[in-house]
Motif scaffolding. Structure first.
Motif, PDB file in Angstrom:
ATOM      1  N   GLY A  49       0.781  -1.229   0.000  1.00 15.60           N
ATOM      2  CA  GLY A  49       0.000   0.000   0.000  1.00 15.60           C
ATOM      3  C   GLY A  49       0.812   1.278   0.000  1.00 15.60           C
ATOM      4  O   GLY A  49       0.345   2.311   0.471  1.00 15.60           O
ATOM      5  N   ARG A  50       2.017   1.236  -0.541  1.00 11.12           N
ATOM      6  CA  ARG A  50       2.876   2.423  -0.530  1.00 11.12           C
ATOM      7  C   ARG A  50       2.793   3.230  -1.828  1.00 11.12           C
ATOM      8  O   ARG A  50       3.740   3.932  -2.178  1.00 11.12           O
ATOM      9  CB  ARG A  50       4.321   1.999  -0.248  1.00 11.12           C
ATOM     10  N   GLU A  51       1.647   3.163  -2.534  1.00 10.68           N
ATOM     11  CA  GLU A  51       1.526   3.901  -3.790  1.00 10.68           C
ATOM     12  C   GLU A  51       1.591   5.412  -3.580  1.00 10.68           C
ATOM     13  O   GLU A  51       2.134   6.135  -4.422  1.00 10.68           O
ATOM     14  CB  GLU A  51       0.277   3.496  -4.580  1.00 10.68           C
ATOM     15  N   ASP A  52       1.082   5.915  -2.453  1.00 12.88           N
ATOM     16  CA  ASP A  52       1.148   7.357  -2.193  1.00 12.88           C
ATOM     17  C   ASP A  52       2.580   7.809  -1.912  1.00 12.88           C
ATOM     18  O   ASP A  52       2.981   8.899  -2.330  1.00 12.88           O
ATOM     19  CB  ASP A  52       0.232   7.743  -1.022  1.00 12.88           C
ATOM     20  N   VAL A  53       3.368   6.969  -1.232  1.00 12.59           N
ATOM     21  CA  VAL A  53       4.776   7.284  -0.977  1.00 12.59           C
ATOM     22  C   VAL A  53       5.533   7.362  -2.299  1.00 12.59           C
ATOM     23  O   VAL A  53       6.298   8.296  -2.547  1.00 12.59           O
ATOM     24  CB  VAL A  53       5.426   6.219  -0.052  1.00 12.59           C
ATOM     25  N   ALA A  54       5.297   6.378  -3.179  1.00 14.89           N
ATOM     26  CA  ALA A  54       5.946   6.368  -4.493  1.00 14.89           C
ATOM     27  C   ALA A  54       5.516   7.581  -5.305  1.00 14.89           C
ATOM     28  O   ALA A  54       6.344   8.238  -5.953  1.00 14.89           O
ATOM     29  CB  ALA A  54       5.613   5.083  -5.237  1.00 14.89           C
ATOM     30  N   LEU A  82      -7.690   1.058  -7.127  1.00 15.11           N
ATOM     31  CA  LEU A  82      -6.845  -0.088  -7.477  1.00 15.11           C
ATOM     32  C   LEU A  82      -5.672  -0.119  -6.498  1.00 15.11           C
ATOM     33  O   LEU A  82      -4.601   0.417  -6.788  1.00 15.11           O
ATOM     34  CB  LEU A  82      -6.327   0.041  -8.917  1.00 15.11           C
ATOM     35  N   PRO A  83      -5.866  -0.726  -5.324  1.00 14.49           N
ATOM     36  CA  PRO A  83      -4.812  -0.704  -4.308  1.00 14.49           C
ATOM     37  C   PRO A  83      -3.478  -1.207  -4.864  1.00 14.49           C
ATOM     38  O   PRO A  83      -3.429  -2.153  -5.642  1.00 14.49           O
ATOM     39  CB  PRO A  83      -5.338  -1.653  -3.229  1.00 14.49           C
ATOM     40  N   ASN A  84      -2.427  -0.519  -4.477  1.00 14.06           N
ATOM     41  CA  ASN A  84      -1.044  -0.839  -4.826  1.00 14.06           C
ATOM     42  C   ASN A  84      -0.653  -0.482  -6.258  1.00 14.06           C
ATOM     43  O   ASN A  84       0.483  -0.726  -6.652  1.00 14.06           O
ATOM     44  CB  ASN A  84      -0.720  -2.316  -4.565  1.00 14.06           C
ATOM     45  N   LEU A  85      -1.560   0.071  -7.063  1.00 14.69           N
ATOM     46  CA  LEU A  85      -1.217   0.432  -8.442  1.00 14.69           C
ATOM     47  C   LEU A  85      -1.171   1.943  -8.614  1.00 14.69           C
ATOM     48  O   LEU A  85      -1.961   2.669  -8.025  1.00 14.69           O
ATOM     49  CB  LEU A  85      -2.223  -0.149  -9.435  1.00 14.69           C
ATOM     50  N   LEU A  86      -0.220   2.395  -9.426  1.00 17.75           N
ATOM     51  CA  LEU A  86      -0.152   3.786  -9.813  1.00 17.75           C
ATOM     52  C   LEU A  86       0.214   3.868 -11.284  1.00 17.75           C
ATOM     53  O   LEU A  86       0.869   2.975 -11.822  1.00 17.75           O
ATOM     54  CB  LEU A  86       0.814   4.588  -8.945  1.00 17.75           C
ATOM     55  N   PHE A  87      -0.254   4.902 -11.943  1.00 18.30           N
ATOM     56  CA  PHE A  87      -0.043   5.095 -13.367  1.00 18.30           C
ATOM     57  C   PHE A  87       0.975   6.211 -13.528  1.00 18.30           C
ATOM     58  O   PHE A  87       0.779   7.310 -13.013  1.00 18.30           O
ATOM     59  CB  PHE A  87      -1.361   5.448 -14.050  1.00 18.30           C
ATOM     60  N   VAL A  88       2.074   5.921 -14.228  1.00 22.17           N
ATOM     61  CA  VAL A  88       3.211   6.831 -14.321  1.00 22.17           C
ATOM     62  C   VAL A  88       3.452   7.188 -15.781  1.00 22.17           C
ATOM     63  O   VAL A  88       3.602   6.294 -16.622  1.00 22.17           O
ATOM     64  CB  VAL A  88       4.470   6.177 -13.705  1.00 22.17           C
ATOM     65  N   PRO A 127      17.055   3.312  -5.105  1.00 24.10           N
ATOM     66  CA  PRO A 127      16.888   2.620  -3.819  1.00 24.10           C
ATOM     67  C   PRO A 127      15.669   3.080  -3.017  1.00 24.10           C
ATOM     68  O   PRO A 127      15.034   2.277  -2.341  1.00 24.10           O
ATOM     69  CB  PRO A 127      18.185   2.941  -3.066  1.00 24.10           C
ATOM     70  N   SER A 128      15.311   4.345  -3.123  1.00 22.77           N
ATOM     71  CA  SER A 128      14.152   4.863  -2.381  1.00 22.77           C
ATOM     72  C   SER A 128      12.844   4.244  -2.860  1.00 22.77           C
ATOM     73  O   SER A 128      11.838   4.318  -2.173  1.00 22.77           O
ATOM     74  CB  SER A 128      14.050   6.377  -2.539  1.00 22.77           C
ATOM     75  N   LEU A 129      12.861   3.652  -4.072  1.00 21.16           N
ATOM     76  CA  LEU A 129      11.660   3.045  -4.639  1.00 21.16           C
ATOM     77  C   LEU A 129      11.824   1.532  -4.797  1.00 21.16           C
ATOM     78  O   LEU A 129      11.233   0.929  -5.693  1.00 21.16           O
ATOM     79  CB  LEU A 129      11.343   3.682  -6.005  1.00 21.16           C
ATOM     80  N   SER A 130      12.573   0.922  -3.920  1.00 23.06           N
ATOM     81  CA  SER A 130      12.832  -0.523  -4.022  1.00 23.06           C
ATOM     82  C   SER A 130      11.553  -1.356  -3.906  1.00 23.06           C
ATOM     83  O   SER A 130      11.526  -2.512  -4.308  1.00 23.06           O
ATOM     84  CB  SER A 130      13.836  -0.964  -2.953  1.00 23.06           C
ATOM     85  N   PHE A 131      10.499  -0.771  -3.402  1.00 24.67           N
ATOM     86  CA  PHE A 131       9.215  -1.468  -3.251  1.00 24.67           C
ATOM     87  C   PHE A 131       8.347  -1.387  -4.508  1.00 24.67           C
ATOM     88  O   PHE A 131       7.238  -1.904  -4.536  1.00 24.67           O
ATOM     89  CB  PHE A 131       8.441  -0.906  -2.050  1.00 24.67           C
ATOM     90  N   LEU A 132       8.841  -0.735  -5.564  1.00 30.50           N
ATOM     91  CA  LEU A 132       8.097  -0.610  -6.818  1.00 30.50           C
ATOM     92  C   LEU A 132       8.507  -1.681  -7.815  1.00 30.50           C
ATOM     93  O   LEU A 132       9.667  -2.076  -7.875  1.00 30.50           O
ATOM     94  CB  LEU A 132       8.377   0.749  -7.486  1.00 30.50           C
ATOM     95  N   SER A 133       7.543  -2.126  -8.610  1.00 35.15           N
ATOM     96  CA  SER A 133       7.835  -3.039  -9.723  1.00 35.15           C
ATOM     97  C   SER A 133       6.864  -2.718 -10.854  1.00 35.15           C
ATOM     98  O   SER A 133       5.883  -2.013 -10.665  1.00 35.15           O
ATOM     99  CB  SER A 133       7.688  -4.498  -9.285  1.00 35.15           C
ATOM    100  N   TYR A 134       7.179  -3.240 -12.030  1.00 37.60           N
ATOM    101  CA  TYR A 134       6.260  -3.080 -13.149  1.00 37.60           C
ATOM    102  C   TYR A 134       5.047  -3.975 -12.948  1.00 37.60           C
ATOM    103  O   TYR A 134       5.131  -5.041 -12.343  1.00 37.60           O
ATOM    104  CB  TYR A 134       6.918  -3.507 -14.467  1.00 37.60           C
TER     105      TYR A 134
END
Length: 188
Positions: free
Chosen positions: A21-26, A60-66, A81-88
Motif C-alpha cells: 500500500g505504498r503507492e502514495d509514498v511512491a 486499485l490498491p497498490n497500483l499507480l499510473f506513471v 533505492p528509495s523506490l525498491s518497493f516498486l515493480s512493473y
C-alpha cells in the motif's frame, strides 16, 4: 487531465505496483522528481463509532499510473533505492524476444478516459471483474453531461442502474455511477 500532463512523444503511461500500500509514498517521490503520476481514488463510506464517515481510498490498491519514458521508468524500478518497493505491472498478453512479459502500458486515449471517469471520486464507482463482459455490437456510448461528461464506454446495468463501463485492458474494468439516458449519445 491537468495542465501538468501534456502528451509527449516518447512517453507512455506505465502501470507500477507498489508493495504494502505504498503507492502514495511512491507518487510523492515521483512527483517531486517531475514525473506525472495518477492514482485513481474514490470515497468509501465506513461506519465508525456508529457514524458514517467518507474516506478517500485507492480504487486499485497498490497500483499507480506513471507517465514517463521507458528509460526513466527503468531507472525508477531498477536503480532507485528509495523506490525498491516498486515493480512493473506486466502485460501477460505480450512478450519480448527472450519470452519475458513486457511492462504494461496504457494508450493515451484510454488513460484520459479513465482519468475523466475517476476524477469525480464518486463513492458510486464500481470496480468490475474482467470476466463480467457481455458487450453487444453498438453498446459504445459517450457521456455528454454530468460528472462523467466526456467518458466513452459501454452501457451496462449494474446493481439495477444504468452505468457506463470503461475497460482498461490488462488492468481493470470500471463502472461509473448512474448515468441517465439523456446524458448518453453514440460516439462520433
Amino acid at each position: 487531465m491537468s495542465v501538468e500532463y501534456t502528451p509527449t512523444p516518447g512517453k507512455k503511461w506505465f502501470v507500477f505496483r507498489a508493495s504494502y500500500g505504498r503507492e502514495d509514498v511512491a507518487s510523492d517521490y515521483l512527483i517531486a522528481n517531475g514525473t506525472y503520476v495518477y492514482i485513481p481514488k474514490c470515497y468509501k463510506i465506513y461506519k465508525i463509532a456508529g457514524k458514517n464517515k467518507k474516506v478517500l481510498k485507492s480504487i486499485l490498491p497498490n497500483l499507480l499510473f506513471v507517465y514517463s519514458t521507458q528509460k526513466q521508468a527503468n531507472e525508477y524500478i531498477k536503480q532507485t533505492p528509495s523506490l525498491s518497493f516498486l515493480s512493473y505491472y506486466y502485460d501477460h498478453t505480450s512478450s519480448d524476444e527472450k519470452g519475458n512479459n513486457n511492462p504494461l502500458t496504457i494508450p493515451d486515449w484510454d488513460m484520459q478516459n479513465f482519468v475523466i471517469a475517476t476524477c469525480s471520486r464518486s463513492e458510486h464507482i464500481r470496480l468490475l471483474s474482467q470476466s463480467t463482459k457481455s458487450y453487444k455490437k453498438g453498446d459504445m456510448v459517450k457521456v455528454t453531461d454530468g460528472a462523467f461528461a466526456g467518458v466513452t464506454g459501454y452501457v451496462r446495468h449494474i446493481m439495477g442502474q444504468q452505468r457506463v463501463v470503461i475497460d482498461i485492458k490488462g488492468v481493470c474494468m470500471l463502472a461509473t455511477a448512474y448515468v441517465p439516458t439523456a446524458f448518453l449519445k453514440k460516439p462520433d
